[in-house]
Scaffold this active site. Structure first.
Site, PDB file in Angstrom:
ATOM      1  N   CYS A   1       0.842  -1.191   0.000  1.00 43.65           N
ATOM      2  CA  CYS A   1       0.000   0.000   0.000  1.00 43.65           C
ATOM      3  C   CYS A   1       0.884   1.250   0.000  1.00 43.65           C
ATOM      4  O   CYS A   1       2.027   1.204   0.441  1.00 43.65           O
ATOM      5  CB  CYS A   1      -0.931   0.107   1.200  1.00 43.65           C
ATOM      6  SG  CYS A   1      -1.975  -1.332   1.419  1.00 43.65           S
TER       7      CYS A   1
ATOM      8  N   ARG B   1       3.071   0.188  -5.387  1.00 41.65           N
ATOM      9  CA  ARG B   1       2.981  -0.511  -4.103  1.00 41.65           C
ATOM     10  C   ARG B   1       1.656  -1.252  -3.938  1.00 41.65           C
ATOM     11  O   ARG B   1       1.470  -2.002  -2.982  1.00 41.65           O
ATOM     12  CB  ARG B   1       3.119   0.493  -2.950  1.00 41.65           C
ATOM     13  CG  ARG B   1       4.425   1.210  -2.931  1.00 41.65           C
ATOM     14  CD  ARG B   1       4.449   2.222  -1.808  1.00 41.65           C
ATOM     15  NE  ARG B   1       4.472   1.564  -0.521  1.00 41.65           N
ATOM     16  CZ  ARG B   1       5.573   1.229   0.138  1.00 41.65           C
ATOM     17  NH1 ARG B   1       6.737   1.513  -0.370  1.00 41.65           N
ATOM     18  NH2 ARG B   1       5.509   0.626   1.295  1.00 41.65           N
TER      19      ARG B   1
ATOM     20  N   TRP C   1      -3.023  -2.406  -1.591  1.00 44.47           N
ATOM     21  CA  TRP C   1      -2.759  -3.799  -1.946  1.00 44.47           C
ATOM     22  C   TRP C   1      -3.446  -4.615  -0.866  1.00 44.47           C
ATOM     23  O   TRP C   1      -3.066  -4.577   0.296  1.00 44.47           O
ATOM     24  CB  TRP C   1      -1.259  -4.076  -1.977  1.00 44.47           C
ATOM     25  CG  TRP C   1      -0.932  -5.446  -2.471  1.00 44.47           C
ATOM     26  CD1 TRP C   1      -0.900  -5.862  -3.770  1.00 44.47           C
ATOM     27  CD2 TRP C   1      -0.578  -6.584  -1.674  1.00 44.47           C
ATOM     28  NE1 TRP C   1      -0.553  -7.190  -3.832  1.00 44.47           N
ATOM     29  CE2 TRP C   1      -0.351  -7.658  -2.563  1.00 44.47           C
ATOM     30  CE3 TRP C   1      -0.435  -6.811  -0.313  1.00 44.47           C
ATOM     31  CZ2 TRP C   1       0.011  -8.927  -2.131  1.00 44.47           C
ATOM     32  CZ3 TRP C   1      -0.071  -8.083   0.117  1.00 44.47           C
ATOM     33  CH2 TRP C   1       0.147  -9.121  -0.788  1.00 44.47           C
TER      34      TRP C   1
ATOM     35  N   ASN D   1      -0.794   1.691   6.147  1.00 43.85           N
ATOM     36  CA  ASN D   1      -0.022   0.683   5.426  1.00 43.85           C
ATOM     37  C   ASN D   1       0.577  -0.244   6.472  1.00 43.85           C
ATOM     38  O   ASN D   1       1.187   0.230   7.427  1.00 43.85           O
ATOM     39  CB  ASN D   1       1.081   1.380   4.613  1.00 43.85           C
ATOM     40  CG  ASN D   1       2.075   0.399   4.028  1.00 43.85           C
ATOM     41  OD1 ASN D   1       1.728  -0.743   3.743  1.00 43.85           O
ATOM     42  ND2 ASN D   1       3.303   0.849   3.857  1.00 43.85           N
ATOM     43  N   GLY D   2       0.403  -1.557   6.292  1.00 39.69           N
ATOM     44  CA  GLY D   2       0.938  -2.515   7.258  1.00 39.69           C
ATOM     45  C   GLY D   2      -0.156  -3.471   7.683  1.00 39.69           C
ATOM     46  O   GLY D   2      -1.169  -3.617   6.988  1.00 39.69           O
TER      47      GLY D   2
ATOM     48  N   GLU E   1      15.374 -16.919 -11.827  1.00 39.15           N
ATOM     49  CA  GLU E   1      14.978 -15.526 -12.038  1.00 39.15           C
ATOM     50  C   GLU E   1      14.204 -15.380 -13.353  1.00 39.15           C
ATOM     51  O   GLU E   1      13.197 -14.671 -13.410  1.00 39.15           O
ATOM     52  CB  GLU E   1      16.227 -14.628 -11.998  1.00 39.15           C
ATOM     53  CG  GLU E   1      16.013 -13.170 -12.312  1.00 39.15           C
ATOM     54  CD  GLU E   1      15.009 -12.468 -11.390  1.00 39.15           C
ATOM     55  OE1 GLU E   1      14.619 -13.026 -10.364  1.00 39.15           O
ATOM     56  OE2 GLU E   1      14.611 -11.346 -11.738  1.00 39.15           O
TER      57      GLU E   1
ATOM     58  N   LYS F   1      10.388 -13.980 -13.592  1.00 43.56           N
ATOM     59  CA  LYS F   1       9.978 -12.840 -14.446  1.00 43.56           C
ATOM     60  C   LYS F   1       8.790 -13.253 -15.292  1.00 43.56           C
ATOM     61  O   LYS F   1       7.806 -12.535 -15.394  1.00 43.56           O
ATOM     62  CB  LYS F   1      11.104 -12.406 -15.400  1.00 43.56           C
ATOM     63  CG  LYS F   1      12.230 -11.620 -14.843  1.00 43.56           C
ATOM     64  CD  LYS F   1      11.897 -10.256 -14.317  1.00 43.56           C
ATOM     65  CE  LYS F   1      11.382 -10.290 -12.926  1.00 43.56           C
ATOM     66  NZ  LYS F   1      12.257 -10.390 -11.829  1.00 43.56           N
TER      67      LYS F   1
ATOM     68  N   GLU G   1       5.511 -13.775 -13.259  1.00 41.72           N
ATOM     69  CA  GLU G   1       4.973 -12.530 -12.702  1.00 41.72           C
ATOM     70  C   GLU G   1       4.154 -11.748 -13.723  1.00 41.72           C
ATOM     71  O   GLU G   1       3.121 -11.193 -13.389  1.00 41.72           O
ATOM     72  CB  GLU G   1       6.112 -11.605 -12.246  1.00 41.72           C
ATOM     73  CG  GLU G   1       6.731 -11.957 -10.927  1.00 41.72           C
ATOM     74  CD  GLU G   1       7.719 -10.886 -10.481  1.00 41.72           C
ATOM     75  OE1 GLU G   1       8.751 -10.724 -11.142  1.00 41.72           O
ATOM     76  OE2 GLU G   1       7.453 -10.214  -9.475  1.00 41.72           O
TER      77      GLU G   1
ATOM     78  N   HIS H   1      15.593 -36.318 -12.221  1.00 42.77           N
ATOM     79  CA  HIS H   1      15.135 -36.859 -10.936  1.00 42.77           C
ATOM     80  C   HIS H   1      13.647 -36.609 -10.704  1.00 42.77           C
ATOM     81  O   HIS H   1      13.191 -36.652  -9.564  1.00 42.77           O
ATOM     82  CB  HIS H   1      15.975 -36.268  -9.797  1.00 42.77           C
ATOM     83  CG  HIS H   1      17.427 -36.639  -9.887  1.00 42.77           C
ATOM     84  ND1 HIS H   1      17.877 -37.920  -9.680  1.00 42.77           N
ATOM     85  CD2 HIS H   1      18.518 -35.923 -10.237  1.00 42.77           C
ATOM     86  CE1 HIS H   1      19.194 -37.967  -9.867  1.00 42.77           C
ATOM     87  NE2 HIS H   1      19.597 -36.757 -10.211  1.00 42.77           N
TER      88      HIS H   1
ATOM     89  N   LYS I   1       5.100  -3.593  -5.683  1.00 39.79           N
ATOM     90  CA  LYS I   1       6.543  -3.432  -5.810  1.00 39.79           C
ATOM     91  C   LYS I   1       7.268  -3.657  -4.490  1.00 39.79           C
ATOM     92  O   LYS I   1       8.341  -4.233  -4.452  1.00 39.79           O
ATOM     93  CB  LYS I   1       6.835  -2.016  -6.334  1.00 39.79           C
ATOM     94  CG  LYS I   1       8.299  -1.721  -6.574  1.00 39.79           C
ATOM     95  CD  LYS I   1       8.816  -2.480  -7.773  1.00 39.79           C
ATOM     96  CE  LYS I   1      10.301  -2.264  -7.986  1.00 39.79           C
ATOM     97  NZ  LYS I   1      10.866  -3.348  -8.815  1.00 39.79           N
TER      98      LYS I   1
HETATM   99  O1  M6R Z   1      12.622  -4.894  -2.566  1.00 40.03           O
HETATM  100  P1  M6R Z   1      13.111  -6.301  -2.436  1.00 40.03           P
HETATM  101  O2  M6R Z   1      14.261  -6.592  -3.347  1.00 40.03           O
HETATM  102  O3  M6R Z   1      13.423  -6.683  -1.024  1.00 40.03           O
HETATM  103  O4  M6R Z   1      11.897  -7.195  -2.922  1.00 40.03           O
HETATM  104  C1  M6R Z   1      11.938  -8.585  -2.858  1.00 40.03           C
HETATM  105  C2  M6R Z   1      10.863  -9.195  -3.722  1.00 40.03           C
HETATM  106  O5  M6R Z   1       9.600  -8.827  -3.279  1.00 40.03           O
HETATM  107  C3  M6R Z   1      11.009  -8.778  -5.191  1.00 40.03           C
HETATM  108  O6  M6R Z   1      12.259  -9.102  -5.684  1.00 40.03           O
HETATM  109  C4  M6R Z   1       9.923  -9.457  -6.056  1.00 40.03           C
HETATM  110  O7  M6R Z   1      10.163 -10.828  -6.112  1.00 40.03           O
HETATM  111  C5  M6R Z   1       9.887  -8.827  -7.447  1.00 40.03           C
HETATM  112  N1  M6R Z   1       8.541  -8.639  -7.857  1.00 40.03           N
HETATM  113  C6  M6R Z   1      10.585  -9.629  -8.473  1.00 40.03           C
HETATM  114  O8  M6R Z   1      10.424  -9.169  -9.768  1.00 40.03           O
END
Ligand code: M6R
Length: 602
Positions: A2, A27, A75, A99-100, A478, A482, A485, A501, A597
């Site tokens: 948020c 956020r 969020w 937020n939290g 990674e 990507k 996501e 395996h 984010k």
């Molecule tokens: O801000 P941070 O690097 O601590 O965030 C960690 C993850 O939330 C962040 O890398 C998330 O996996 C991204 N959406 C990846 O693209």
């Protein structure tokens, strides 16, 4: 997650709030809302979905006179993304944004319901405003009621409250979620990060956990458990231009393209002719250190995984990697000869921050690798190395991963150099390769066009396997992250040698395998693993500098002299592939569904 904003002053408030929320939309974008008190007049607007819906709803509203105002982009954590669950939450005469997570909200809610309070939303936040109004009935001032309210809250919060009982004051409190205050003459801004106030405020104060207070008539009163306290503002100098799209279709695209440039910044002053230097770390920083433990989440965790190979291979230091959310609850055995490293783009990830606090309580020396100066993780660490990637706005992290990996590569060399565990020749070879990295990150028109063409063949199927060995295994993880996501298709990263395996049982023509086949690292081994998949009719997209006959699709890379150059070039390929698939599927590349984010809840 948020995002919250607040503004007290004479400027038009709606635009300030909406512009601020736009900057924070990464956020969370399930809903957004604003509340303004101007004179005695209270106005409140909410809309579900992206901020543009709130803009549309408020297009005929403006507030030109002195007033107080708060806004929120959500969020969802408690309750669905509905208008009733959108912030600001209303009591009888007060509004709150938060937020939290209020961990004891059920207990508080029950207590308030027993007193006859009617709750409109399913959120934890609504308890704050009702609790405040309950306390206000007996407290001797609005501030005392606010103070008594936050005393009862357990969990993480950054919260702003405005009330008709005090129409020229914004009340604030922070504990575990980020909040800062910007100053411009008598105007006062509140926000979850500094991007909303860049260009609007000339000075800033970053609140610490446990701080709360109020802003009134251009003045800020700050308190903590010990009572009223003084504070020092810092100049705010960041550059607004760096947060714009600059002609690219998406922030993620822009951020992929700018990797070659920001990488030079990451190395500047640190990669010297024949040594590595970090101003941020004292020469004695590694004294007594025998092992490294790294904690991170998501993409940052993947860069950590890649670095474990480098720390052990180059610096000859034992290195364990942990997912922060797992680390927190496993009752880990920690010893003070271990350097505790956290990696985070935002510096606000709740799990990573809490892991860091745990390590500090256990007496470990801490180092953070972070993209945001003054973030909670940076402030909490004994030392910090900034990745210098610039503001990253795409929810799918790209340049943050590249620069984190670079810092970790540099750090492994630096430790090797300081501990004399690396020869001068090897150090020189690594530095020479490092200096070529920006070139390996350049996106050519041909490469982008090829991935655009290829992407149309990968819009169906029952899943993707990204496979690689050694440092290319974390890169496979990674690449898969990507893709899932932003495409919403199932993708897994796997160590190539592990497919036999179990997962190879999934192989058929509808299983897409993205094979990372570097020339400089176990090429023959991974080639055999890919051949095994091809024999089971899996569709193979090979990424390699060496031609591979069995590939259904082939992306030829150029840099084949050093594993890290191959790593970075292949990273760009996987990022662009994910981007192009997502675009073809019509998804929102920068704000994919269900994500945010900065993950400031556990
Ligand atoms: O801000 P941070 O690097 O601590 O965030 C960690 C993850 O939330 C962040 O890398 C998330 O996996 C991204 N959406 C990846 O693209």
């Amino acid at each position: 997650m948020c995002g919250i904003v607040g503004y007290l002053g004479n400027e038009e408030k709606k635009e300030i709030l909406l512009d601020g929320l736009q900057e924070l939309e990464y956020r969370g974008y399930d809903s957004a809302g604003i509340a303004v008190i101007e004179g005695e007049k209270l106005s409140n607007y909410k809309a579900i979905g992206k901020l543009e819906n709130l803009r549309e709803k408020t297009k005929n509203y403006s507030s030109e006179n002195f007033g107080i105002s708060i806004g929120h982009t959500r969020w969802a954590t408690h309750g669905k993304p509905t208008e009733l669950n959108a912030h600001p939450h209303l009591g009888a005469y007060s509004y709150v944004v938060h937020n939290g997570i209020i961990e004891n909200y059920q207990e508080l809610k029950k207590e308030l319901q027993d007193d006859g309070v009617n709750f409109l939303s399913q959120t934890d936040t609504e308890t704050i405003v009702h609790l405040f109004e309950k306390k206000h009935k007996t407290a001797n001032s609005v501030f005392s009621a606010f103070e008594q309210t936050i005393e009862r809250l357990d969990g993480a919060y950054a919260t702003l409250l405005i009330t008709e009982a005090d129409v020229d004051t914004i009340y604030f409190a922070k504990n575990g979620s980020p909040m800062l205050i910007g100053f411009n003459g008598s105007d006062i801004h509140f926000a979850s990060s500094d991007t909303p106030i860049i260009g609007k405020a000339s000075e800033v104060y970053y609140l610490e956990d446990g701080e709360y207070g109020y802003a009134k008539q251009g003045e800020l009163k700050l308190f903590d458990a010990n009572g009223e306290k003084s504070f020092t503002k810092q100049p705010l100098t960041a550059d607004k231009v760096s947060a714009q799209k600059d002609g690219y279709r998406f922030f993620m695209e822009k951020e992929i393209y700018e990797q070659h440039r920001v990488m030079s910044e990451t190395m500047m002053g640190r990669v010297l002719d024949n040594s590595i230097d970090f101003d941020e770390i004292d020469k004695s920083f590694f004294d007594g250190i025998k092992a490294i433990k790294i904690c991170a989440c998501g993409t940052s965790y993947h860069s950590a995984l890649a670095s474990a190979y480098l720390f052990e291979r180059i610096a000859k230091v034992r290195c364990d990697i942990e997912i922060a959310s797992e680390f927190r609850y496993k009752e880990p055995l920690l010893s003070d000869d271990t350097l505790f490293i956290t990696i985070s783009q935002s510096g606000e990830t709740a799990d990573t921050l809490e892991a860091l606090k745990m390590a500090k309580r256990a007496g470990l020396k801490s180092l953070s690798i972070c993209n945001v100066d003054n973030s909670s993780i940076v402030r909490e660490s004994d030392a910090a190395i900034l990745t210098r990637a610039g503001i990253e706005k795409g929810v799918a992290s790209t340049k943050a991963f590249a620069t984190q990996t670079m810092v970790l590569w540099m750090l492994s060399l630096y430790m090797g150099q300081e501990k004399n565990s690396i020869s001068k020749e090897l150090l020189q070879t690594e530095i020479d390769a490092m200096l070529h990295t920006p070139k390996a990150l350049l996106v050519t028109d041909d490469l982008h066009a090829k991935l655009h063409r290829l992407s149309k063949r990968y819009l169906h199927g029952h899943g993707f396997f990204f496979i690689g060995r050694d440092i290319f295994f974390p890169l496979a993880l990674e690449g898969a992250l990507k893709l899932k996501e932003i495409s919403y298709m199932h993708a897994e990263g796997y160590p190539a040698g592990e497919m036999k395996h179990g997962p190879i049982a999934l192989a058929d023509s509808e299983l897409f395998t993205i094979a990372l086949m570097p020339k400089t690292m176990h090429y023959d081994k991974i080639k055999s693993n890919v051949e095994e998949l091809s024999a089971r009719d899996a569709t193979i997209c090979a990424i390699s500098p060496l031609p591979f006959d069995l590939a259904d699709d082939f992306i030829q890379t150029k840099y084949d002299s050093h594993p890290m150059l191959e790593f970075f070039e292949m990273m760009v390929v996987t990022q662009l592939l994910a981007l192009e698939i997502s675009v073809r599927l019509g998804n929102d590349v920068d704000m994919p569904r269900n994500l945010a984010k900065s993950v400031t809840v556990e």
